[in-house]
Design a protein around this motif. Sequence first.
Motif, PDB file in Angstrom:
ATOM      1  N   PHE A 156       0.826  -1.196   0.000  1.00 57.77           N
ATOM      2  CA  PHE A 156       0.000   0.000   0.000  1.00 57.77           C
ATOM      3  C   PHE A 156       0.866   1.254   0.000  1.00 57.77           C
ATOM      4  O   PHE A 156       0.557   2.233  -0.671  1.00 57.77           O
ATOM      5  CB  PHE A 156      -0.929   0.009   1.220  1.00 57.77           C
ATOM      6  CG  PHE A 156      -1.946  -1.094   1.203  1.00 57.77           C
ATOM      7  CD1 PHE A 156      -1.999  -2.017   2.234  1.00 57.77           C
ATOM      8  CD2 PHE A 156      -2.853  -1.214   0.157  1.00 57.77           C
ATOM      9  CE1 PHE A 156      -2.941  -3.051   2.222  1.00 57.77           C
ATOM     10  CE2 PHE A 156      -3.793  -2.234   0.143  1.00 57.77           C
ATOM     11  CZ  PHE A 156      -3.831  -3.156   1.179  1.00 57.77           C
ATOM     12  N   THR A 172       3.822   1.679  -1.196  1.00 52.71           N
ATOM     13  CA  THR A 172       4.638   1.877  -2.399  1.00 52.71           C
ATOM     14  C   THR A 172       3.797   1.868  -3.672  1.00 52.71           C
ATOM     15  O   THR A 172       4.321   1.856  -4.769  1.00 52.71           O
ATOM     16  CB  THR A 172       5.731   0.805  -2.504  1.00 52.71           C
ATOM     17  OG1 THR A 172       5.105  -0.488  -2.520  1.00 52.71           O
ATOM     18  CG2 THR A 172       6.704   0.903  -1.349  1.00 52.71           C
ATOM     19  N   GLY A 173       2.490   1.855  -3.527  1.00 51.52           N
ATOM     20  CA  GLY A 173       1.629   1.919  -4.698  1.00 51.52           C
ATOM     21  C   GLY A 173       1.593   0.631  -5.489  1.00 51.52           C
ATOM     22  O   GLY A 173       1.306   0.644  -6.677  1.00 51.52           O
ATOM     23  N   ARG A 174       1.849  -0.472  -4.828  1.00 51.13           N
ATOM     24  CA  ARG A 174       1.855  -1.752  -5.532  1.00 51.13           C
ATOM     25  C   ARG A 174       0.733  -2.683  -5.081  1.00 51.13           C
ATOM     26  O   ARG A 174       0.824  -3.892  -5.238  1.00 51.13           O
ATOM     27  CB  ARG A 174       3.224  -2.411  -5.394  1.00 51.13           C
ATOM     28  CG  ARG A 174       4.260  -1.617  -6.178  1.00 51.13           C
ATOM     29  CD  ARG A 174       5.636  -2.220  -6.240  1.00 51.13           C
ATOM     30  NE  ARG A 174       6.437  -1.455  -7.175  1.00 51.13           N
ATOM     31  CZ  ARG A 174       7.124  -0.350  -6.897  1.00 51.13           C
ATOM     32  NH1 ARG A 174       7.141   0.115  -5.659  1.00 51.13           N
ATOM     33  NH2 ARG A 174       7.797   0.292  -7.825  1.00 51.13           N
ATOM     34  N   PHE A 198      -5.907  -3.043  -6.277  1.00 52.57           N
ATOM     35  CA  PHE A 198      -7.327  -2.774  -6.127  1.00 52.57           C
ATOM     36  C   PHE A 198      -8.001  -3.184  -7.439  1.00 52.57           C
ATOM     37  O   PHE A 198      -7.352  -3.306  -8.479  1.00 52.57           O
ATOM     38  CB  PHE A 198      -7.563  -1.291  -5.818  1.00 52.57           C
ATOM     39  CG  PHE A 198      -7.012  -0.882  -4.475  1.00 52.57           C
ATOM     40  CD1 PHE A 198      -5.776  -0.261  -4.364  1.00 52.57           C
ATOM     41  CD2 PHE A 198      -7.726  -1.128  -3.305  1.00 52.57           C
ATOM     42  CE1 PHE A 198      -5.250   0.105  -3.120  1.00 52.57           C
ATOM     43  CE2 PHE A 198      -7.212  -0.777  -2.064  1.00 52.57           C
ATOM     44  CZ  PHE A 198      -5.972  -0.157  -1.974  1.00 52.57           C
ATOM     45  N   ASP A 229      -9.742  -1.818  -9.717  1.00 54.71           N
ATOM     46  CA  ASP A 229      -9.520  -0.989 -10.900  1.00 54.71           C
ATOM     47  C   ASP A 229      -8.081  -1.045 -11.389  1.00 54.71           C
ATOM     48  O   ASP A 229      -7.762  -0.635 -12.498  1.00 54.71           O
ATOM     49  CB  ASP A 229      -9.913   0.471 -10.619  1.00 54.71           C
ATOM     50  CG  ASP A 229     -10.010   1.308 -11.891  1.00 54.71           C
ATOM     51  OD1 ASP A 229      -9.148   2.188 -12.093  1.00 54.71           O
ATOM     52  OD2 ASP A 229     -10.928   1.068 -12.684  1.00 54.71           O
ATOM     53  N   ASP A 230      -7.170  -1.563 -10.565  1.00 57.95           N
ATOM     54  CA  ASP A 230      -5.768  -1.654 -10.962  1.00 57.95           C
ATOM     55  C   ASP A 230      -5.513  -2.847 -11.865  1.00 57.95           C
ATOM     56  O   ASP A 230      -4.485  -2.919 -12.529  1.00 57.95           O
ATOM     57  CB  ASP A 230      -4.864  -1.812  -9.722  1.00 57.95           C
ATOM     58  CG  ASP A 230      -4.935  -0.623  -8.786  1.00 57.95           C
ATOM     59  OD1 ASP A 230      -4.568  -0.791  -7.604  1.00 57.95           O
ATOM     60  OD2 ASP A 230      -5.372   0.458  -9.217  1.00 57.95           O
ATOM     61  N   LYS A 286      -5.661  -5.229 -14.820  1.00 56.42           N
ATOM     62  CA  LYS A 286      -5.972  -5.136 -16.247  1.00 56.42           C
ATOM     63  C   LYS A 286      -6.255  -6.524 -16.810  1.00 56.42           C
ATOM     64  O   LYS A 286      -5.515  -7.462 -16.534  1.00 56.42           O
ATOM     65  CB  LYS A 286      -4.775  -4.543 -17.011  1.00 56.42           C
ATOM     66  CG  LYS A 286      -4.250  -3.232 -16.465  1.00 56.42           C
ATOM     67  CD  LYS A 286      -5.003  -2.023 -17.014  1.00 56.42           C
ATOM     68  CE  LYS A 286      -4.420  -0.720 -16.527  1.00 56.42           C
ATOM     69  NZ  LYS A 286      -5.124  -0.181 -15.346  1.00 56.42           N
ATOM     70  N   PRO A 313     -13.479   3.774 -21.325  1.00 56.10           N
ATOM     71  CA  PRO A 313     -14.553   4.358 -20.502  1.00 56.10           C
ATOM     72  C   PRO A 313     -15.064   5.664 -21.092  1.00 56.10           C
ATOM     73  O   PRO A 313     -16.263   5.952 -21.039  1.00 56.10           O
ATOM     74  CB  PRO A 313     -13.891   4.595 -19.148  1.00 56.10           C
ATOM     75  CG  PRO A 313     -12.578   3.914 -19.171  1.00 56.10           C
ATOM     76  CD  PRO A 313     -12.211   3.615 -20.575  1.00 56.10           C
ATOM     77  N   ILE A 371     -13.297   5.284   0.260  1.00 58.13           N
ATOM     78  CA  ILE A 371     -12.594   6.106  -0.713  1.00 58.13           C
ATOM     79  C   ILE A 371     -12.392   5.354  -2.039  1.00 58.13           C
ATOM     80  O   ILE A 371     -12.339   5.969  -3.104  1.00 58.13           O
ATOM     81  CB  ILE A 371     -11.260   6.625  -0.147  1.00 58.13           C
ATOM     82  CG1 ILE A 371     -11.494   7.386   1.159  1.00 58.13           C
ATOM     83  CG2 ILE A 371     -10.569   7.570  -1.142  1.00 58.13           C
ATOM     84  CD1 ILE A 371     -12.329   8.650   1.053  1.00 58.13           C
ATOM     85  N   GLU A 372     -12.327   4.030  -2.008  1.00 55.97           N
ATOM     86  CA  GLU A 372     -12.287   3.296  -3.273  1.00 55.97           C
ATOM     87  C   GLU A 372     -13.717   3.107  -3.781  1.00 55.97           C
ATOM     88  O   GLU A 372     -14.558   2.526  -3.089  1.00 55.97           O
ATOM     89  CB  GLU A 372     -11.652   1.922  -3.091  1.00 55.97           C
ATOM     90  CG  GLU A 372     -11.596   1.126  -4.402  1.00 55.97           C
ATOM     91  CD  GLU A 372     -11.593  -0.389  -4.207  1.00 55.97           C
ATOM     92  OE1 GLU A 372     -12.050  -0.874  -3.139  1.00 55.97           O
ATOM     93  OE2 GLU A 372     -11.115  -1.104  -5.107  1.00 55.97           O
ATOM     94  N   PRO A 373     -14.018   3.608  -4.984  1.00 54.87           N
ATOM     95  CA  PRO A 373     -15.363   3.381  -5.527  1.00 54.87           C
ATOM     96  C   PRO A 373     -15.551   1.906  -5.872  1.00 54.87           C
ATOM     97  O   PRO A 373     -14.580   1.184  -6.109  1.00 54.87           O
ATOM     98  CB  PRO A 373     -15.374   4.236  -6.798  1.00 54.87           C
ATOM     99  CG  PRO A 373     -14.166   5.109  -6.736  1.00 54.87           C
ATOM    100  CD  PRO A 373     -13.172   4.390  -5.891  1.00 54.87           C
ATOM    101  N   VAL A 427      -9.201  -4.259  -1.233  1.00 51.27           N
ATOM    102  CA  VAL A 427     -10.447  -3.489  -1.245  1.00 51.27           C
ATOM    103  C   VAL A 427     -10.238  -2.234  -0.399  1.00 51.27           C
ATOM    104  O   VAL A 427      -9.782  -2.320   0.750  1.00 51.27           O
ATOM    105  CB  VAL A 427     -11.622  -4.319  -0.677  1.00 51.27           C
ATOM    106  CG1 VAL A 427     -12.896  -3.478  -0.591  1.00 51.27           C
ATOM    107  CG2 VAL A 427     -11.852  -5.543  -1.559  1.00 51.27           C
ATOM    108  N   GLY A 428     -10.565  -1.108  -0.998  1.00 48.22           N
ATOM    109  CA  GLY A 428     -10.312   0.166  -0.340  1.00 48.22           C
ATOM    110  C   GLY A 428     -11.458   0.625   0.540  1.00 48.22           C
ATOM    111  O   GLY A 428     -12.119   1.618   0.240  1.00 48.22           O
ATOM    112  N   THR A 437     -18.055   6.053 -10.880  1.00 45.82           N
ATOM    113  CA  THR A 437     -17.596   7.398 -10.567  1.00 45.82           C
ATOM    114  C   THR A 437     -18.140   7.700  -9.173  1.00 45.82           C
ATOM    115  O   THR A 437     -19.084   7.054  -8.711  1.00 45.82           O
ATOM    116  CB  THR A 437     -18.167   8.431 -11.559  1.00 45.82           C
ATOM    117  OG1 THR A 437     -19.592   8.472 -11.395  1.00 45.82           O
ATOM    118  CG2 THR A 437     -17.819   8.065 -12.987  1.00 45.82           C
TER     119      THR A 437
END
Lengths: 791, 161, 280
Positions: free
Chosen positions: A24, A26-28, A31, A33-34, A36, A123, A202-204, A253-254, A286
């Motif tokens: 979390f 380090t952005g790795r 989630f 939406d991350d 692909k 999108p 905060i995570e949609p 999950v955020g 959104t």
Amino acid sequence: MATIVEPTGALMGASIKRQEDGKFLTGRASFTDDIKLVGQTHAVFVRSPHAHARIRGIDAKAALGMPGVHAVLTGEDLKSSGVNPMPVGWLLPDIKIGEKHALAVGTARFVGEAVAVVVADTPALARDAADAVVVDYDVLPAAVEAVDALEPGAPQVHANAPGNVAFSWQIGDKAKTDSAFAGAKKVVRQRLVNQRLIANAIEPRASAAAFNLANGELTLYVTSQNPHVHRLIMGAFILGLPEHKFRVISPDVGGGFGSKIFVYPEECVVAWAAKRLERPVRWTATRSESFTTDAHGRDHVSDAEMAFDADGRIIGLRVKTVANMGSYLSLFAPCVPTYLYGTLLSGQYDIPAIHCEVTGVYTNTTPVDAYRGAGRPEACYLIERMVDIGARALGMDPVDLRRKNLVPAGSFPYQTQVALAYDSGNYEPALDKALEMLDYKKARAAQAAARKDGRLIGIGLSAYIEACGIAPSQVVGSLGAQAGLYESATVRVHPTGKVSVMTGSHSHGQGHDTTFAQLAASELGLGIDDVEIVHGDTGRVQFGMGSYGSRSAAVGGTAIYLAVQKVKDKGKQIAAHLLEASPADMDFADGKFFVKGSPSKAKAWGEVCLAAYLAHNIPANIEPGLETTSFFDPGNFTFPFGTHIAVVEVDPRTGHVELNRYVAVDDVGNVINPMIVDGQLHGGIAQGVGQALWEGATYDSNGQLITGSMINYALPKAENLPSFETARTVTPSPVNPLGVKGAGEAGAIAATAAVANAVVDALSPLGITHVDLPLTPERVWGAIQNAQKRS
Amino acid sequence: MSKVSITVNGRATAHDVEDRTLLVHYLRDTLGLTGTHVGCDTSQCGACTVLLDGRAVKSCTLLAAQADGSSVTTIEGLAKDGVLHAVQAGFHQEHALQCGFCTTGMVMATVDLLSRNPSPNEQQIRHGLEGNLCRCTGYHNIVRGVQHAAHAMGSAPVAAD
Amino acid sequence: MYPASFEYHRATSVDDALGMLQRYGEDAKLIAGGHSLLPLMKLRLSTPAHLIDIRRIAGLSGVRENGGGVIVGATTTHSEVAASNFVRAKLPLLAEAAGGIGDPLVRNMGTIGGSLAHADPKADYPAVVLALRANVVVVGKSGRESMESDKTFTGMFTTAVQASEMITEVHFPVSGSGNGGAYEKLADPASGYATVGVAAQLKVEGGTISSAGVALTGFGPKATRLSAVEAALKGKPATNDTVRAAAKQAAPSGVTPYQANLACVYAERALIRALERATA
């Protein structure tokens, strides 16, 4: 059946820093939406702008001709391909279920209801095309406020729910309560509104599905607090997908706070579309969509009455609640304003007569379901406000009135008038500790001195109890739950002695990777790095019920504990065999299986694990391998409790409320990781304060959500909150061997009442006895003006 | 479509993107740097915070094209050679994150905050983070995480950007 | 979340920007920080076909002195204004207001030119330029105009700046000494915009208030000067009593009792601090 085991080893009860933080920070993280998917397409939903409207036609011609568009699909398309309506997971007697389709069929019943979906290459292109879909609506009148929806002549939301009544429910002894009121010395009455809230993790919400043509397997990534529940409901009840060919993965999950428990239309459509279009399909909400489509919370209007005798003892509580369910019954919605609410109305008090009636009402608004606390904040707010109102009416200090009525320490198990039996409790020490931390006498003196200067300082208490770890399955089943409420764990010991724990719980912020690893490692004498916690993937984890209702430590943790004991038992058998001893003579400690009384006759953990998998020398009557599973179905809820105290100052010139101090003493039983438990309390408190001071989802008379974005729905910000002062008392729960009770919702349950009581306390010299939530400056100032006019 | 050239975490990147591409989507979708998150659509939550030419900004409220020719630092660019930045370490020590979704934005905003005010008091920290929403922590431990980082950065030389 | 399609252009000079505005007409919008415009575009409430980026035009950003007064370039960010020692010393009202706009991240991108051109009825800068009697320099094909702030804001999200023109800088006059200003704002807890904001600037000479600029934002379609309050201050003794009496005139007509109360309370608070600074 459970004896309490004291937390053992250096790991239990230790504030171990979180194992999961690295990804979390380090952005790795991953989630939804991350993630692909190769060849993915994007879905954007066309949504009703009307609260209530007949859908006369959907014209997708223009949209279909736009760049990158693969498909435009409607409710009729889903229905004709065999997609079923969305089920309700808790059935009350005589409940009237308004049919809900993932994409509306025939009628849209709330602003934001999905009526069609556009699937396109990006999108942005999907959004462009969605704007070009023309829906012909016949606008109908809308029912918005639950109280209004009950009026004769109100617009009917569902034809099969006359008068917009989804269900009627009651609990307690009406005759006994009426009689208590008849003989009361003092009765106080108040209409209490527990306003509608929006969880706003905060995570949609998001989902992404891919269908494997080769083997017919559907994989769905979804922001869920309970992926197995998603798989069962979607697979078996809605989409007709065989469960063993349907994998649901809920990655990082955020946040959820309840809003990600439920099966939503969007993941049903995404999964169905992926299969139909033979391309992966994904969708991310959104924030504006989240506002209208995430399940909302709370929305009760209650008429409460509390009766007292001449000594200030509560002798009766009578409540009538109208609960707004929204336009459709969301997955667990019926239990929230009933079994999770009415059964908590005794609070910490010994109340000899209680009766509660609840009417669940349909309106043309977003469906309402569980939101942090789910029913218990509503109960706590009601009781704690009534106690304060009673104290004022009786001329008693609100602390003294509470103390007089607390269930005494020696009276447990305590059978309430509202079905629940509290198995344990010790309320007065928590109250005393909170008062001590605040220095209550000093605070009251400071308040009196400030009053002389015209300053309005207020002190408010909230003595709360909650029921969590909702169980046992048989009981909840008999009350209408369409699911069991146990939790599962598989402990897989690898040949080299490392351990994977597969848990049906699924943290979305609660730190299970750490706390469950602490538990397992501690029990097995391993380092925390030797244990891996696996959750969130139905392809890797046995069936489980997920994380909500403060159940993960109490139910999920216990399942792990029990599975680990089975591992130790088998290990003892193998070790005994290797040592030519009897299994009954074996013990396990410090990473070794040894003969009791002869610690040198021992086999190390690693040796035993390898032996199990080599199977060259194991008892004839046991199988190779070292893997165990436990499903734990608790015998009862657990009952965390505590006392919170808020100190506020109200600016009489503007009505602005400043929260200056917040003291929380909570008894959550034994604690695996104090740091994590404190974090849960902080977060819950912030949400409870949010409800008290800033939040509130409001609709206009046409059913338009006025508070439709973060621009006008005020979430708590760092600058508006103080730091919190927290402490604990420890009364272990007798219901599970860990003695843990659960802490995830406590803050949200207690805080709203504490702050509300503090504000009213601040205003009391002006003769104000109640102000509704949220306590915005305008509302508070208005109350002050009205009071000053009256005097 | 325009060609957009942005130095991201010290590496030159150049891509043709639709003009309407937001910087956050360029980072997430074009570059695959998914550590920067989208949490709202009204520029409030701050989950998308990155450093643009050294200042913390909301990457959801910027076009990639606006950042053409600029330097962007995302969360992925903070740790150096596997060593966490003091802010990341401070957040870890103080349990300043739960679900982690707001965290990357919160960390980037904190980096900027401390670069301008190396010893903020509690009020200054709380005000300094008013552009970043967290729903999990109640901010209590975030304040402590920032204080931890400030203390650590005060007692050791700060690594150059 | 996804704006409608448009073409992006980067202007290299003011003339270049004006040329593009001419070429693309009503379909074009200028963008500097983009923190008023992009949120609207993401919600598709604004769908310009052309965006002209002026953020990097040289000479358009920065704070400089001009004959004792302060000139702020149109693309100067709120952070830069708030942090400018020069502004803080000369016009604390301006620095204070800039430092309270939105949040620190928004302030790193949002610009004074953008904020004024957007003219949100709940924005902070319009009240400040009114109270400070600033002039907004507007450049167009017909040349350069120094527009009085009184004439700038014409309605909700509307200004006297034409579609073919752009703001290049804002001139804040400062004369002599005895000046003091302050900004008091009640921020909406959700949006951060001004539920009420009062900008107050006083000049005190010889114990008397020789000039007063007081403006209100957050009410009605646009920020307005509180002329009645100014009249109740000018020429009066520089005391808190004067200020309190004058603040009672701050409530516009046709507002709720609560709003009227807020206007008066915030006017009083802004004026008391302005007075403190003017007499320091």
